[in-house]
Design a protein around this motif. Structure first.
Motif, mmCIF file in Angstrom:
data_model
loop_
_atom_site.group_PDB
_atom_site.id
_atom_site.type_symbol
_atom_site.label_atom_id
_atom_site.label_comp_id
_atom_site.label_asym_id
_atom_site.label_seq_id
_atom_site.Cartn_x
_atom_site.Cartn_y
_atom_site.Cartn_z
ATOM 1 N N UNK A 1 0.822 -1.220 0.000
ATOM 2 C CA UNK A 1 0.000 0.000 0.000
ATOM 3 C C UNK A 1 0.852 1.265 0.000
ATOM 4 N N UNK A 2 2.004 1.222 0.708
ATOM 5 C CA UNK A 2 2.852 2.424 0.786
ATOM 6 C C UNK A 2 3.367 2.847 -0.588
ATOM 7 N N UNK B 1 2.579 6.533 -2.143
ATOM 8 C CA UNK B 1 3.616 7.459 -2.598
ATOM 9 C C UNK B 1 3.324 7.960 -4.010
ATOM 10 N N UNK B 2 2.940 7.054 -4.900
ATOM 11 C CA UNK B 2 2.641 7.450 -6.282
ATOM 12 C C UNK B 2 1.475 8.428 -6.336
ATOM 13 N N UNK B 3 0.452 8.163 -5.553
ATOM 14 C CA UNK B 3 -0.726 9.034 -5.576
ATOM 15 C C UNK B 3 -0.429 10.370 -4.899
ATOM 16 N N UNK B 4 0.352 10.355 -3.823
ATOM 17 C CA UNK B 4 0.753 11.612 -3.173
ATOM 18 C C UNK B 4 1.545 12.482 -4.145
ATOM 19 N N UNK C 1 -4.779 -4.587 -6.154
ATOM 20 C CA UNK C 1 -4.071 -3.318 -6.318
ATOM 21 C C UNK C 1 -5.034 -2.199 -6.703
ATOM 22 N N UNK C 2 -5.986 -2.514 -7.570
ATOM 23 C CA UNK C 2 -6.972 -1.498 -7.944
ATOM 24 C C UNK C 2 -7.788 -1.066 -6.726
ATOM 25 N N UNK C 3 -8.128 -2.019 -5.877
ATOM 26 C CA UNK C 3 -8.899 -1.697 -4.675
ATOM 27 C C UNK C 3 -8.126 -0.763 -3.756
ATOM 28 N N UNK C 4 -6.819 -1.008 -3.620
ATOM 29 C CA UNK C 4 -5.965 -0.147 -2.783
ATOM 30 C C UNK C 4 -5.937 1.269 -3.351
ATOM 31 N N UNK C 5 -5.759 1.370 -4.663
ATOM 32 C CA UNK C 5 -5.688 2.685 -5.310
ATOM 33 C C UNK C 5 -7.004 3.439 -5.126
#
Length: 252
Positions: free
Chosen positions: A4-5, A9-12, A33-37
């Motif tokens: 998740x980290x 980071x990518x989204x931040x 992964x899509x759910x996390x995003x």
């Protein structure tokens, strides 16, 4: 598998980049992964959507578009002043919405004025809109000249709120919405795949949230124009889907 980290980071980084309005994660992602995003995007107030067939889905993230201040004519100051929305009952048995592409041409080209009869068309349009007396009017390809004519017309001063008085949003041309209902929320959305933009306005009518998007999609018959229109529509639907409204209308 990235944790998740990694996605955080990518989204931040996307959120903190002032030059990027959209981030697309490709179809190599798995469902987890899509759910996390989606969860991270939701926590940050981003617009987010998965799109594509079951085994080839991408995730699109977008930042919430900047708000635009609507205006109402003030008889005391004889000026169009910023209107701060106050909840009020707008109960009607029905209402009329009209939409017009008013035809933009390069205003500083004198020959175009002669051929297109710009002044005559604009004056005729204003009086025609007065005769229609519609509750909501969506206009595409509005120029600063037409916007100023609307500002100085007594009929519009007495009857309408206007989505913006910022002439930069209609230079060299753009879209506006006129409404007898006050604007609850109002956004100017620039598309990421084209230079076009959309005015997206929210109204409270009959105790329902009504979302109206006014847009002029990419024109042309070439295949590339079709791809651009498709991309513009994907963005429009993504934004509408992210808004919890009772009804949505696209004009243009």
């Amino acid at each position: 598998e990235n944790g998740e980290s990694h996605w955080q980071t990518l989204i931040d980084n996307f959120v903190n980049d002032p030059h990027t309005l959209e981030r697309i994660f490709d179809s190599s992602l798995n469902r987890s992964q899509r759910s996390i995003i989606h969860a991270i995007a939701d926590s940050l107030g981003l617009i987010h959507m998965s799109t594509g067939p079951k085994n080839n889905r991408t995730v699109i993230l977008q930042k919430v578009p900047p708000s635009v201040e609507s205006v109402k004519y003030n008889e005391v100051t004889s000026s169009w002043d910023i209107y701060n929305y106050e909840m009020q009952e707008s109960i009607v048995s029905n209402y009329t919405l009209v939409t017009f592409n008013v035809l933009f041409e390069v205003e500083h080209n004198a020959s175009n004025h002669d051929i297109m009869m710009t002044n005559v068309r604009y004056l005729t349009l204003l009086r025609y809109l007065e005769s229609l007396n519609a509750e909501i009017v969506a206009l595409q390809e509005v120029t600063p000249k037409l916007l100023n004519m609307i500002y100085h017309d007594t009929w519009f001063q007495e009857n309408y709120y206007i989505s913006t008085k910022d002439e930069s949003l209609v230079y060299p041309s753009g879209n506006i919405i006129l409404s007898k209902f006050p604007f609850k929320n109002n956004y100017h959305i620039k598309f990421s795949k084209s230079p076009k933009s959309m005015i997206l306005s929210e109204f409270e009518i009959n105790n329902k949230s009504i979302l109206i998007g006014n847009v002029h999609l990419k024109s042309g018959t070439l295949e590339t124009a079709g791809y651009i229109r498709y991309a513009e529509l994907v963005e429009i639907l993504l934004i509408i889907k992210s808004n919890e409204c009772d009804q949505s209308i696209i004009t243009g």
